[in-house]
Enzyme design. Structure first.
Site, PDB file in Angstrom:
ATOM      1  N   ASN A  67       0.859  -1.187   0.000  1.00 36.79           N
ATOM      2  CA  ASN A  67       0.000   0.000   0.000  1.00 36.79           C
ATOM      3  C   ASN A  67       0.893   1.235   0.000  1.00 36.79           C
ATOM      4  O   ASN A  67       1.437   1.620   1.026  1.00 36.79           O
ATOM      5  CB  ASN A  67      -0.911  -0.007   1.236  1.00 36.79           C
ATOM      6  N   TRP A  68       1.033   1.848  -1.177  1.00 41.20           N
ATOM      7  CA  TRP A  68       1.917   3.011  -1.311  1.00 41.20           C
ATOM      8  C   TRP A  68       1.328   4.282  -0.705  1.00 41.20           C
ATOM      9  O   TRP A  68       2.031   5.275  -0.554  1.00 41.20           O
ATOM     10  CB  TRP A  68       2.237   3.256  -2.782  1.00 41.20           C
ATOM     11  N   LYS A  69       0.027   4.248  -0.395  1.00 36.70           N
ATOM     12  CA  LYS A  69      -0.667   5.429   0.131  1.00 36.70           C
ATOM     13  C   LYS A  69      -0.455   6.622  -0.820  1.00 36.70           C
ATOM     14  O   LYS A  69      -0.516   6.442  -2.031  1.00 36.70           O
ATOM     15  CB  LYS A  69      -0.235   5.704   1.561  1.00 36.70           C
ATOM     16  N   HIS A 105      -9.766   0.786   5.327  1.00 36.58           N
ATOM     17  CA  HIS A 105      -8.497   1.165   5.961  1.00 36.58           C
ATOM     18  C   HIS A 105      -8.747   2.226   7.031  1.00 36.58           C
ATOM     19  O   HIS A 105      -9.597   3.104   6.870  1.00 36.58           O
ATOM     20  CB  HIS A 105      -7.513   1.690   4.918  1.00 36.58           C
ATOM     21  N   GLU A 144      -7.210   4.785   7.905  1.00 35.22           N
ATOM     22  CA  GLU A 144      -7.038   6.182   7.486  1.00 35.22           C
ATOM     23  C   GLU A 144      -8.276   6.692   6.770  1.00 35.22           C
ATOM     24  O   GLU A 144      -8.630   7.873   6.888  1.00 35.22           O
ATOM     25  CB  GLU A 144      -5.787   6.298   6.612  1.00 35.22           C
ATOM     26  N   GLU A 163      -5.274  -4.823  10.975  1.00 36.43           N
ATOM     27  CA  GLU A 163      -4.345  -3.727  11.164  1.00 36.43           C
ATOM     28  C   GLU A 163      -4.698  -2.952  12.425  1.00 36.43           C
ATOM     29  O   GLU A 163      -5.528  -2.038  12.384  1.00 36.43           O
ATOM     30  CB  GLU A 163      -4.383  -2.776   9.963  1.00 36.43           C
ATOM     31  N   GLY A 182       2.430   2.607  11.099  1.00 40.43           N
ATOM     32  CA  GLY A 182       3.386   3.688  10.948  1.00 40.43           C
ATOM     33  C   GLY A 182       4.040   4.159  12.230  1.00 40.43           C
ATOM     34  O   GLY A 182       4.697   5.198  12.255  1.00 40.43           O
ATOM     35  N   SER A 192       3.395  -1.602  10.769  1.00 42.39           N
ATOM     36  CA  SER A 192       4.842  -1.562  11.008  1.00 42.39           C
ATOM     37  C   SER A 192       5.527  -2.864  10.602  1.00 42.39           C
ATOM     38  O   SER A 192       6.433  -3.349  11.289  1.00 42.39           O
ATOM     39  CB  SER A 192       5.134  -1.229  12.472  1.00 42.39           C
ATOM     40  N   GLY A 221       2.944  -1.093   4.418  1.00 46.88           N
ATOM     41  CA  GLY A 221       2.850   0.328   4.128  1.00 46.88           C
ATOM     42  C   GLY A 221       4.193   0.926   3.767  1.00 46.88           C
ATOM     43  O   GLY A 221       4.688   0.765   2.658  1.00 46.88           O
ATOM     44  N   GLY A 222       4.807   1.631   4.722  1.00 47.65           N
ATOM     45  CA  GLY A 222       6.046   2.357   4.458  1.00 47.65           C
ATOM     46  C   GLY A 222       7.160   1.525   3.864  1.00 47.65           C
ATOM     47  O   GLY A 222       7.909   1.989   2.990  1.00 47.65           O
TER      48      GLY A 222
END
Length: 246
Positions: free
Chosen positions: A8-10, A94, A96, A162, A168, A208, A229-230
């Site tokens: 997930n590049w967001k 998600h 967010e 999640e 994050g 994470s 994610g990151g």
């Protein structure tokens, strides 16, 4: 069942060149996979270009979708548009989207139904905020999010656990805690559908995730894959995560 690793590049990266370099480097590093399905979810600006160019090498997913197939909804993207753009998956629910855009369980349910109706596969995110009762949150999110969805359609849904407090933050969920969450999710699914449904349901972990812990989740966490994610924005790191699933 193959392991599923989802990137997930967001809202990243910021230029086409960066995005193109990232996807090229990832594809170069994950050739000849046998036990792993990789899904890349870039922003809409890069998604359809990449999905057309690289559909034979990898699967692609969207980070969101609207719940109508067409109409006067300025700025929105329909499930049918995604399906016709060689997109296979869509991330829904998600945290967010829930937090910053006020998406409710009811709206997420509508999006899931619309996505399934055109043949998209759904990555359905659930998880509690810090201080919330995990069991209560999971029951609410899953029961309301899957309302009216048949057991047959459940075959095209992957649940991603999640915990919001782990996304994050570097405070990833412990292995035993992840096992407990997976067991709770399967118990809820079994109650809503059947024992068979809970046994075949794919559950991912996200929050994470990095190459140092990805193998532990896949080996001992009771999950069938990871939502990254990151770490998915660093080609070398993401490749290591994918290889840990092989």
């Amino acid at each position: 069942m193959k392991n599923i690793i989802v990137a997930n590049w967001k809202m990243n990266p910021q230029t086409y060149q960066e995005a193109e370099d990232l996807i090229k480097n990832i594809l170069e590093g994950i050739k000849d996979l046998n036990n792993t399905e990789v899904v890349i979810c870039p922003p809409f600006t890069w998604l359809t270009d990449f999905s057309h160019k690289n559909e034979a090498q990898i699967l692609f997913g969207a980070q969101n979708v609207f719940h109508k197939e067409s109409g006067a909804f300025t700025g929105e993207i329909s499930p049918l548009m995604l399906k016709n753009s060689k997109v296979d998956y869509v991330i829904l629910g998600h945290s967010e989207r829930r937090k910053y855009f006020g998406e409710t369980n009811e709206l997420i349910n509508q999006k899931i139904k619309s996505s399934l109706s055109v043949g998209l596969k759904v990555i359905f995110c659930v998880g509690e905020n810090e201080g919330e009762n995990k069991e209560e949150v999971l029951v609410s999110q899953i029961t309301e999010g899957l309302q009216g969805i048949s057991e047959k359609d459940l075959g095209n849904i992957t649940v991603a656990y999640e915990p919001v407090w782990a996304i994050g933050t570097g405070k990833n969920c412990g292995i035993e805690e992840t096992q407990d969450a997976v067991a709770s999710i399967k118990k809820i699914i079994e109650k809503l559908y059947s024992q068979n449904a809970s046994e075949v349901l794919a559950v991912l972990y996200g929050g994470s995730v990095k190459s140092e812990n990805s193998g532990d989740y896949l080996k001992d966490g009771g999950v069938n894959g990871l939502l990254v994610g990151g770490a998915s924005l660093k080609a070398e790191e993401f490749i290591k995560i994918v290889k840990s699933a092989e």
